[in-house]
Design an enzyme around this catalytic site. Structure first.
Site, mmCIF file in Angstrom:
data_model
loop_
_atom_site.group_PDB
_atom_site.id
_atom_site.type_symbol
_atom_site.label_atom_id
_atom_site.label_comp_id
_atom_site.label_asym_id
_atom_site.label_seq_id
_atom_site.Cartn_x
_atom_site.Cartn_y
_atom_site.Cartn_z
ATOM 1 N N CYS A 1 -7.367 -1.296 1.277
ATOM 2 C CA CYS A 1 -6.304 -1.680 2.133
ATOM 3 C C CYS A 1 -6.985 -1.994 3.648
ATOM 4 O O CYS A 1 -7.539 -1.136 3.992
ATOM 5 C CB CYS A 1 -5.112 -0.913 2.429
ATOM 6 S SG CYS A 1 -3.952 -1.083 3.683
ATOM 7 N N CYS B 1 0.859 -1.216 -0.049
ATOM 8 C CA CYS B 1 -0.028 -0.026 -0.040
ATOM 9 C C CYS B 1 0.896 1.339 0.023
ATOM 10 O O CYS B 1 1.656 1.299 0.822
ATOM 11 C CB CYS B 1 -0.819 -0.089 1.374
ATOM 12 S SG CYS B 1 -1.856 1.767 1.335
ATOM 13 N N CYS C 1 -5.344 0.679 6.453
ATOM 14 C CA CYS C 1 -5.668 2.023 6.290
ATOM 15 C C CYS C 1 -6.790 2.448 5.711
ATOM 16 O O CYS C 1 -7.350 3.552 5.629
ATOM 17 C CB CYS C 1 -4.515 2.882 5.769
ATOM 18 S SG CYS C 1 -4.266 2.769 3.854
ATOM 19 N N CYS D 1 -7.996 -5.522 -10.065
ATOM 20 C CA CYS D 1 -7.730 -4.493 -10.944
ATOM 21 C C CYS D 1 -7.269 -3.206 -10.250
ATOM 22 O O CYS D 1 -8.231 -2.527 -9.498
ATOM 23 C CB CYS D 1 -8.814 -4.185 -12.087
ATOM 24 S SG CYS D 1 -8.425 -3.127 -13.592
ATOM 25 N N CYS E 1 0.229 3.204 3.620
ATOM 26 C CA CYS E 1 1.011 2.347 4.954
ATOM 27 C C CYS E 1 1.880 1.278 4.895
ATOM 28 O O CYS E 1 2.328 0.940 5.685
ATOM 29 C CB CYS E 1 -0.416 2.205 5.664
ATOM 30 S SG CYS E 1 -1.314 0.683 5.087
#
Length: 164
Positions: free
Chosen positions: A129, A82, A132, A152, A85
């Site tokens: 995510c 991510c 976060c 995607c 984070c």
């Protein structure tokens, strides 16, 4: 007569829909309805830490332009994390060229990606995510084996960490 045929064809084409969007959710057993994440920040804090493009995609659920991500060219072994984070989200061995213009993966790192129903354009499964809450992209049921899924993902929502 030509007008009637034209109208009939117009109605026929307008009533067609894609099969990748037929099911309510691609991963309906994994749906999360919580908005609580272990990493929580204010919009001002996110704006200080993220680029404008990252903020727009991750925090406002935008979509980057297709074929604009440098991640499309990466063929090395590693992990995609991510961008907000650094939570590991996808392994490089699950990446494939979907031809859509966005980095695509057939499997997430279990437990690190969350899902919600997205009714913005029909019914889709949105991915975020799990740490976060940053918007990643969407998952569809038109991917390769072994899962049949296509995650995607917006490239700007990810950072690549090469294997050591």
């Amino acid at each position: 007569m030509k007008i009637k045929i034209g109208i009939a064809l117009l109605v026929l084409f307008a009533s067609c829909k894609g099969t990748s969007q037929e099911k309510e959710m691609a991963t309906d057993t994994k749906v999360e309805n919580t908005k609580e994440f272990s990493v929580q920040k204010t919009n001002a804090e996110w704006k200080k830490e993220l680029t404008d493009a990252e903020y727009y995609v991750l925090r406002e659920a935008a979509t980057e332009n297709p074929f604009s991500s440098e991640l499309l060219k990466i063929k090395k072994k590693g992990t995609y994390v991510c961008a907000a984070c650094a939570t590991p989200l996808f392994k490089s061995q699950t990446k494939f060229d979907s031809g859509t213009g966005w980095p695509s993966f057939y499997q997430e790192i279990e437990g690190n990606v969350g899902y919600e129903i997205d009714n913005t354009y029909g019914v889709r499964t949105e991915e975020h995510c799990a740490t976060c809450g940053g918007h990643l992209g969407h998952v569809f049921e038109d991917g390769p084996e072994p899962t049949g899924l296509r995650h995607c993902i917006n490239g700007v929502a990810l950072k690549f960490v090469p294997a050591e």
